[in-house]
Design an enzyme around this catalytic site. Structure first.
Site, PDB file in Angstrom:
ATOM      1  N   LYS A  71     -48.640 -24.948  63.240  1.00  0.00           N
ATOM      2  CA  LYS A  71     -48.300 -26.021  62.301  1.00  0.00           C
ATOM      3  C   LYS A  71     -46.873 -25.806  61.848  1.00  0.00           C
ATOM      4  O   LYS A  71     -46.500 -24.681  61.524  1.00  0.00           O
ATOM      5  CB  LYS A  71     -49.243 -25.894  61.083  1.00  0.00           C
ATOM      6  CG  LYS A  71     -49.066 -26.952  60.034  1.00  0.00           C
ATOM      7  CD  LYS A  71     -49.931 -28.159  60.328  1.00  0.00           C
ATOM      8  CE  LYS A  71     -49.591 -29.356  59.465  1.00  0.00           C
ATOM      9  NZ  LYS A  71     -48.340 -30.037  59.830  1.00  0.00           N
ATOM     10  N   LYS A  95     -46.382 -17.681  55.833  1.00  0.00           N
ATOM     11  CA  LYS A  95     -46.723 -18.601  54.739  1.00  0.00           C
ATOM     12  C   LYS A  95     -48.169 -19.096  54.867  1.00  0.00           C
ATOM     13  O   LYS A  95     -48.939 -19.049  53.907  1.00  0.00           O
ATOM     14  CB  LYS A  95     -45.761 -19.797  54.787  1.00  0.00           C
ATOM     15  CG  LYS A  95     -45.911 -20.786  53.664  1.00  0.00           C
ATOM     16  CD  LYS A  95     -45.042 -22.028  53.872  1.00  0.00           C
ATOM     17  CE  LYS A  95     -43.583 -21.705  54.084  1.00  0.00           C
ATOM     18  NZ  LYS A  95     -42.740 -22.916  54.204  1.00  0.00           N
ATOM     19  N   LYS A 107     -42.299 -24.482  64.569  1.00  0.00           N
ATOM     20  CA  LYS A 107     -41.184 -25.266  64.052  1.00  0.00           C
ATOM     21  C   LYS A 107     -40.534 -25.960  65.228  1.00  0.00           C
ATOM     22  O   LYS A 107     -40.623 -25.486  66.371  1.00  0.00           O
ATOM     23  CB  LYS A 107     -40.152 -24.362  63.373  1.00  0.00           C
ATOM     24  CG  LYS A 107     -39.390 -25.054  62.285  1.00  0.00           C
ATOM     25  CD  LYS A 107     -40.216 -25.161  61.023  1.00  0.00           C
ATOM     26  CE  LYS A 107     -39.522 -25.904  59.926  1.00  0.00           C
ATOM     27  NZ  LYS A 107     -40.249 -25.789  58.656  1.00  0.00           N
ATOM     28  N   THR A 191     -44.368 -30.553  48.112  1.00  0.00           N
ATOM     29  CA  THR A 191     -43.559 -29.331  48.137  1.00  0.00           C
ATOM     30  C   THR A 191     -42.828 -29.160  46.805  1.00  0.00           C
ATOM     31  O   THR A 191     -42.893 -28.096  46.175  1.00  0.00           O
ATOM     32  CB  THR A 191     -42.568 -29.356  49.321  1.00  0.00           C
ATOM     33  OG1 THR A 191     -43.277 -29.742  50.497  1.00  0.00           O
ATOM     34  CG2 THR A 191     -41.946 -27.997  49.533  1.00  0.00           C
ATOM     35  N   ASN A 222     -36.174 -34.343  49.949  1.00  0.00           N
ATOM     36  CA  ASN A 222     -37.590 -34.402  49.583  1.00  0.00           C
ATOM     37  C   ASN A 222     -37.956 -33.301  48.582  1.00  0.00           C
ATOM     38  O   ASN A 222     -38.505 -33.561  47.517  1.00  0.00           O
ATOM     39  CB  ASN A 222     -38.452 -34.307  50.854  1.00  0.00           C
ATOM     40  CG  ASN A 222     -39.930 -34.216  50.520  1.00  0.00           C
ATOM     41  OD1 ASN A 222     -40.460 -33.137  50.310  1.00  0.00           O
ATOM     42  ND2 ASN A 222     -40.593 -35.352  50.422  1.00  0.00           N
ATOM     43  N   SER A 352     -50.211 -30.719  53.752  1.00  0.00           N
ATOM     44  CA  SER A 352     -50.267 -31.142  55.159  1.00  0.00           C
ATOM     45  C   SER A 352     -51.624 -30.763  55.762  1.00  0.00           C
ATOM     46  O   SER A 352     -52.214 -31.525  56.538  1.00  0.00           O
ATOM     47  CB  SER A 352     -49.160 -30.469  55.961  1.00  0.00           C
ATOM     48  OG  SER A 352     -47.979 -31.225  55.904  1.00  0.00           O
TER      49      SER A 352
END
Ligand code: NAD
Length: 419
Positions: A71, A95, A107, A191, A222, A352
């Protein structure tokens, strides 16, 4: 040297070395935990508006498959290279493990300066990037999300391109989509809200009243804008904000909703006010209670760390602090309370995950439920980090990363060499 070598990847390797030494992981086990399982580089040709063809380089790195699918976000920026993407994938693994999600880290990104392409060209690039990724991603293989330079619209193009190939709508292939296309309520804010929520928790620990506290935010995309908005709603004065175009400073507090409207309409904070213009170089060392770096990695080096005048350093960005700066912060632990990136900005991947779960089940939650569950996970991970830091007498970053690395290592050890 590896194909990933470069300043950002070297930083992830350096950080892992600190954790591996602390956990006394044998040398022959380290490469298996650290090195990415897969990486792919693709060429993305697009038709430009003037009829010519331009080719952009894109990447995706999947760190490990030990706990489930991978992810991670997709970054569109001129800094993007395979090493930066690999480092971000590795941080994503620690994380997800820290907060207990069933994912490995990934990523992706495209090396592109967004100021040089039109909206139509951006759509072409987004669709072509996803098309090239189809053999490597899937709802149970690798699930994409937004990161710097990408947003809900780009996620909608990714999802649409993947769905066209499948012949059916596959909302669960990406998260951070518009709510109208299978996105979840509360993801856009997740976030920044999480950053602000944890900062507020720390202010409480330090007996600082939010109503008389100040905050400074670097980056107004964001993460930065929603962190600023939420902190303002908790009663803090946001005395300075910066983005790639410059900075604004107002000791009486900036009007964050008005600044968000301006940035939404104009693409940056430039032109909001001439009177409040400030030197962006000085933003990180302004005296304040909460400092939120929410832009780039490696902006806090040893010199900046020596000169920080905040009480709480809430890392909204990924990797904003260099290992040399960490050594300085270790000495200044009593002055600056660090909320490390893998905890501080994890609200994004937590929500997410909720979006992916809702898409798989086709059962959607109210925003209140999303946010309540997000904060419960953040509280649990924060408690866990603090207990570990106190018990082992280690800095917060080491504690948070040690918990993440330990979980990945334990799962690898019971499974074998494949994942
Ligand atoms: P974004 O593209 O929405 O915003 C980035 C902001 O940083 C913009 O305001 C831009 O102007 C600013 N910026 C760029 N260069 C700058 C510079 N040199 N100085 C000051 N400001 C600069 O990106 P985002 O999604 O808000 O991501 C920001 C950071 O947070 C990144 O490190 C990203 O990896 C991390 N992050 C994002 C999410 C998410 O859900 N979007 C989740 C976790 C972590």
């Amino acid at each position: 040297m590896t194909v990933y070598s470069g300043p950002v990847f070297d930083m992830a390797v350096n950080q892992f070395g600190v954790i591996a030494n602390h956990l006394e992981i044998p040398m022959d086990e380290r490469g298996r935990i650290l090195m990415p399982k897969r990486a792919v580089t693709v060429s993305c040709p697009i038709h430009r508006d003037d009829g010519t063809v331009a080719v952009f380089e894109g990447y995706r790195v999947q760190h490990h498959l030990t706990l489930g699918p991978t992810k991670g976000g997709t970054r569109f920026a001129p800094s993007v290279d395979i090493g930066e993407v690999a480092a971000l994938a590795i941080w994503m693994s620690w994380k997800c493990a820290l907060v207990g999600l069933p994912y490995g880290g990934a990523k992706g990104g495209v090396n592109v300066d967004l100021s040089t392409i039109s909206k139509r060209e951006l759509e072409g690039l987004s669709r072509r990037y996803m098309q090239e990724m189809i053999p490597f991603v899937g709802p149970h293989t690798d699930v994409m999300a937004p990161d710097m330079g990408t947003n809900e619209q780009v996620m909608a193009w990714f999802m649409d391109t993947y769905s066209m190939y499948q012949g059916q709508t596959v909302t669960e292939i990406v998260t951070g989509k518009p709510v109208s296309s299978g996105g979840t309520l509360g993801r856009r804010e997740a976030t920044g809200r999480g950053v602000a929520y944890l900062a507020k928790r720390v202010l409480k620990e330090l007996s600082i009243n939010p109503g008389s506290a100040t905050a400074v935010i670097q980056g107004f995309g964001n993460v930065g804008s929603y962190a600023a908005l939420e902190l303002q709603q908790y009663g803090l004065k946001i005395i300075a904000v910066s983005d790639h175009t410059g900075a604004l400073h107002d000791p009486n507090g900036l009007d964050i909703p008005a600044l968000m409207r301006h940035a939404g309409a104009h693409g940056s904070i430039a032109g909001f006010s001439n009177e409040l213009t400030f030197d962006p170089e000085q933003i990180l060392t302004l005296p304040c209670d909460v400092l939120v770096p929410a832009a780039m990695e490696r902006v806090i080096d040893a010199t900046v760390a020596e000169n920080l005048k905040c009480r709480v350093l809430a890392e909204g960005a990924n990797g904003p602090t260099t290992p040399e700066a960490d050594l300085v912060l270790e000495k200044r632990q009593d002055e600056v309370f660090l909320i490390p990136d893998i905890l501080c900005n994890s609200g994004g991947v937590v929500v997410s995950y909720f979006e992916w779960v809702q898409d798989l089940q086709q059962l959607f939650w109210e925003e209140e439920e999303v946010t309540r569950r997000e904060y419960a996970i953040l509280d649990r991970a924060f408690d866990h980090m603090l207990q570990r830091a106190k018990a082992d007498k280690i800095p917060h970053r080491t504690a948070a990363m040690a918990i993440g690395v330990e979980k990945v290592r334990a799962a690898k050890n019971v499974r074998g060499l494949f994942p």
